[in-house]
Scaffold this motif. Structure first.
Motif, short mmCIF file in Angstrom:
data_model
loop_
_atom_site.label_atom_id
_atom_site.label_comp_id
_atom_site.label_asym_id
_atom_site.label_seq_id
_atom_site.Cartn_x
_atom_site.Cartn_y
_atom_site.Cartn_z
N VAL A 1 0.59 -0.53 -0.01
CA VAL A 1 0.19 0.25 -0.34
C VAL A 1 0.35 1.53 -0.11
O VAL A 1 1.42 1.07 0.91
N GLN A 2 0.26 2.43 -0.66
CA GLN A 2 1.20 3.28 -0.89
C GLN A 2 0.68 4.43 -0.13
O GLN A 2 -0.98 4.34 -0.69
N LEU A 3 1.70 5.11 0.83
CA LEU A 3 0.83 5.85 0.98
C LEU A 3 0.80 7.54 0.89
O LEU A 3 1.96 8.04 0.33
N GLN A 4 0.16 8.31 -0.36
CA GLN A 4 0.21 9.87 0.30
C GLN A 4 -0.49 10.79 0.71
O GLN A 4 -1.74 10.45 0.63
N ALA A 5 0.30 12.01 1.27
CA ALA A 5 0.23 13.04 1.73
C ALA A 5 -0.37 14.08 1.11
O ALA A 5 0.08 14.55 0.00
N SER A 6 -1.14 15.06 1.58
CA SER A 6 -1.82 16.04 0.58
C SER A 6 -2.25 17.39 1.91
O SER A 6 -2.90 16.77 2.63
N GLY A 7 -2.79 18.80 1.54
CA GLY A 7 -2.84 19.55 1.76
C GLY A 7 -2.31 20.14 2.71
O GLY A 7 -3.38 21.16 3.16
N GLY A 8 -1.20 20.55 2.72
CA GLY A 8 -0.05 21.36 3.43
C GLY A 8 -0.48 22.83 2.12
O GLY A 8 -0.79 22.94 1.46
N GLY A 9 0.29 23.52 3.56
CA GLY A 9 -0.05 25.24 2.93
C GLY A 9 1.11 26.33 4.00
O GLY A 9 1.38 25.81 4.87
N SER A 10 0.54 27.54 3.43
CA SER A 10 0.84 28.02 3.72
C SER A 10 -0.24 28.36 4.92
O SER A 10 -1.38 29.22 4.14
N VAL A 11 -0.58 29.48 5.73
CA VAL A 11 -1.22 30.22 6.70
C VAL A 11 -0.78 31.08 7.94
O VAL A 11 0.31 30.84 8.61
N GLN A 12 -1.95 31.70 8.24
CA GLN A 12 -1.54 32.54 9.27
C GLN A 12 -1.63 31.88 10.48
O GLN A 12 -2.76 31.45 10.58
N ALA A 13 -0.97 32.24 11.55
CA ALA A 13 -1.49 32.27 12.86
C ALA A 13 -2.75 32.72 13.42
O ALA A 13 -3.20 33.14 12.99
N GLY A 14 -3.03 31.22 13.84
CA GLY A 14 -4.89 30.77 14.15
C GLY A 14 -5.92 30.22 12.78
O GLY A 14 -7.27 29.81 13.37
N GLY A 15 -5.07 29.80 11.95
CA GLY A 15 -5.95 29.85 10.30
C GLY A 15 -5.85 28.04 10.86
O GLY A 15 -5.02 28.21 11.49
N SER A 16 -6.34 27.24 9.67
CA SER A 16 -6.81 25.85 9.62
C SER A 16 -6.46 25.15 8.23
O SER A 16 -6.19 26.14 7.17
N LEU A 17 -5.58 24.27 8.57
CA LEU A 17 -5.80 23.34 7.66
C LEU A 17 -5.62 21.84 7.32
O LEU A 17 -6.48 21.46 8.57
N ARG A 18 -6.73 21.21 6.14
CA ARG A 18 -7.34 19.59 6.56
C ARG A 18 -5.71 19.55 5.40
O ARG A 18 -5.80 18.95 4.06
N LEU A 19 -5.14 17.84 6.18
CA LEU A 19 -4.10 17.58 6.07
C LEU A 19 -4.37 15.98 5.53
O LEU A 19 -5.59 15.50 6.14
N THR A 20 -4.29 15.52 4.56
CA THR A 20 -5.04 14.23 3.45
C THR A 20 -4.04 13.26 3.54
O THR A 20 -3.25 13.22 2.58
N CYS A 21 -4.48 12.18 3.64
CA CYS A 21 -3.23 11.07 3.39
C CYS A 21 -4.09 10.16 2.92
O CYS A 21 -5.11 8.79 3.49
N SER A 22 -4.21 10.03 1.61
CA SER A 22 -4.70 8.40 0.84
C SER A 22 -3.51 6.78 0.98
O SER A 22 -2.56 7.28 0.93
N ALA A 23 -4.16 6.41 1.00
CA ALA A 23 -4.09 5.28 0.49
C ALA A 23 -4.88 4.37 -0.66
O ALA A 23 -5.29 4.16 -1.12
N SER A 24 -3.83 4.04 -1.38
CA SER A 24 -3.75 3.20 -2.99
C SER A 24 -3.68 1.74 -2.85
O SER A 24 -2.54 1.18 -2.04
N GLY A 25 -3.85 1.22 -3.79
CA GLY A 25 -3.41 -0.36 -3.86
C GLY A 25 -4.24 -0.55 -3.11
O GLY A 25 -5.01 -0.37 -2.79
N LEU A 26 -4.38 -2.03 -2.08
CA LEU A 26 -4.73 -2.44 -1.73
C LEU A 26 -5.72 -2.30 -0.92
O LEU A 26 -5.08 -1.19 0.10
#
Length: 129
Positions: A1-26
């Motif tokens: 199974v390969q994992l791929q993380a995404s959703g990073g970025g640049s934000v100001q303090a107090g902000g929000s981000l949602r990271l996603t980890c997707s599993a490919s393959g089985l």
């Protein structure tokens, strides 16, 4: 199974981000997933983890109350998320998702990078003050 993380970025303090980890393959049958991060010049550190069988979650003290790990299995594709709220400059780091090996790790093992043999590439989070 390969994992791929995404959703990073640049934000100001107090902000929000949602990271996603997707599993490919089985579809993964490993018992747990985790998020770690590594800031420049520092060691990789635990952020959050989930034991799939019970949906138990574990958090580093530094992110408790601000970050939430959760997952969905829609369309037979496993995704694990890290919702990050009230971000602080000290959250700046490359964030990695990881998958545990087979077996049933004890709770304390979820906090250790060595429990996770399978890692995705990182996604960078930058929080400015």
């Amino acid at each position: 199974v390969q994992l791929q993380a995404s959703g990073g970025g640049s934000v100001q303090a107090g902000g929000s981000l949602r990271l996603t980890c997707s599993a490919s393959g089985l579809t993964s049958n490993k018992p747990g997933m985790g998020w770690f991060r590594q800031a420049p010049g520092k060691e990789r550190e635990f952020v959050a983890a989930m034991r799939k069988s019970t949906s138990s979650t574990y958090y580093a003290d530094s992110v408790k109350g601000r970050f939430t790990i959760f997952r969905d299995n829609a369309n037979n594709r496993v995704r694990v998320y890290l919702q990050m709220n009230s971000l602080r400059p000290e959250d700046t780091a490359v964030h990695y998702c990881a998958e545990t090996g087979m077996g049933n790790p004890i709770t304390s093992s979820y906090f250790r990078p060595s429990t996770y043999p399978n890692w995705g590439q990182g996604t960078e989070v930058t929080v400015s003050s």
